[in-house]
Design an enzyme around this catalytic site. Structure first.
Site, PDB file in Angstrom:
ATOM      1  N   GLU A  54       0.822  -1.209   0.000  1.00 29.05           N
ATOM      2  CA  GLU A  54       0.000   0.000   0.000  1.00 29.05           C
ATOM      3  C   GLU A  54       0.856   1.260   0.000  1.00 29.05           C
ATOM      4  O   GLU A  54       0.609   2.194  -0.775  1.00 29.05           O
ATOM      5  CB  GLU A  54      -0.928   0.056   1.226  1.00 29.05           C
ATOM      6  CG  GLU A  54      -1.868  -1.101   1.350  1.00 29.05           C
ATOM      7  CD  GLU A  54      -1.338  -2.197   2.278  1.00 29.05           C
ATOM      8  OE1 GLU A  54      -0.203  -2.674   2.058  1.00 29.05           O
ATOM      9  OE2 GLU A  54      -2.055  -2.570   3.218  1.00 29.05           O
ATOM     10  N   CYS A  82      -2.834  -2.438   7.575  1.00 26.91           N
ATOM     11  CA  CYS A  82      -2.355  -2.325   8.951  1.00 26.91           C
ATOM     12  C   CYS A  82      -2.476  -0.872   9.412  1.00 26.91           C
ATOM     13  O   CYS A  82      -2.881   0.005   8.646  1.00 26.91           O
ATOM     14  CB  CYS A  82      -0.896  -2.784   9.029  1.00 26.91           C
ATOM     15  SG  CYS A  82       0.263  -1.642   8.242  1.00 26.91           S
TER      16      CYS A  82
END
Length: 155
Positions: A54, A82
């Site tokens: 990401e 996360c």
């Protein structure tokens, strides 16, 4: 938008990670129905804890657009982000996150907390979860099963 189409592209990125013994997580960023960035995990390769798919995709998208404000973009990722990646979504103002598999041990979109919908932040993101969930989940399960088998063989 065709979420499955773009998640398939994220899965291709995840498979690239698996090929180099990285945890198979892939990400794609789409703007105006066009892929502007794609990436896969590179933590082991780079020995950098921030080299999540990401974050790498967000960095590339910022370079392409010439701004940190990814206000008209959608992030597709194979695993629930996360805390670090959720923070990057908030800071880059991505309005929509689509993910595949839940991460009960580290996910901060729906599993452990709901950072992308935290009203105290100046930005929230719409979340679409479970797109191609089984395929994303199986890829991770297979990777970790293989890793455990390889460790047993080495003993």
């Amino acid at each position: 938008m065709n979420h499955e189409k773009y998640m398939q592209l994220a899965i291709i990125e995840a498979k690239k990670a698996a090929e180099i013994n990285e945890v198979p997580i892939g990400a794609v960023i789409v703007k105006d129905d066009t892929v502007i960035a794609r990436a896969h995990n590179l933590r082991e390769t780079s020995q950098q804890p921030t080299a999540h798919a990401e974050l790498l995709a967000i960095e590339k998208a910022c370079e392409v657009l010439g701004t940190f404000r990814l206000e008209d973009c959608t992030l597709y990722v194979t695993l629930e982000p996360c805390v670090m990646c959720s923070g990057a979504v908030v800071m880059s103002r991505i309005p929509k996150v689509v993910y595949g598999a839940d991460d009960p041990k580290g996910g901060t979109v729906n599993s452990l907390m709901h950072l992308l919908n935290e009203s105290r932040f100046n930005h929230q993101a719409e979340v679409v979860k479970g797109v191609l969930k089984d395929e994303c989940s199986q890829m991770l399960k297979h990777f970790f099963k293989q890793l455990r088998e390889d460790k047993k063989r080495k003993k």
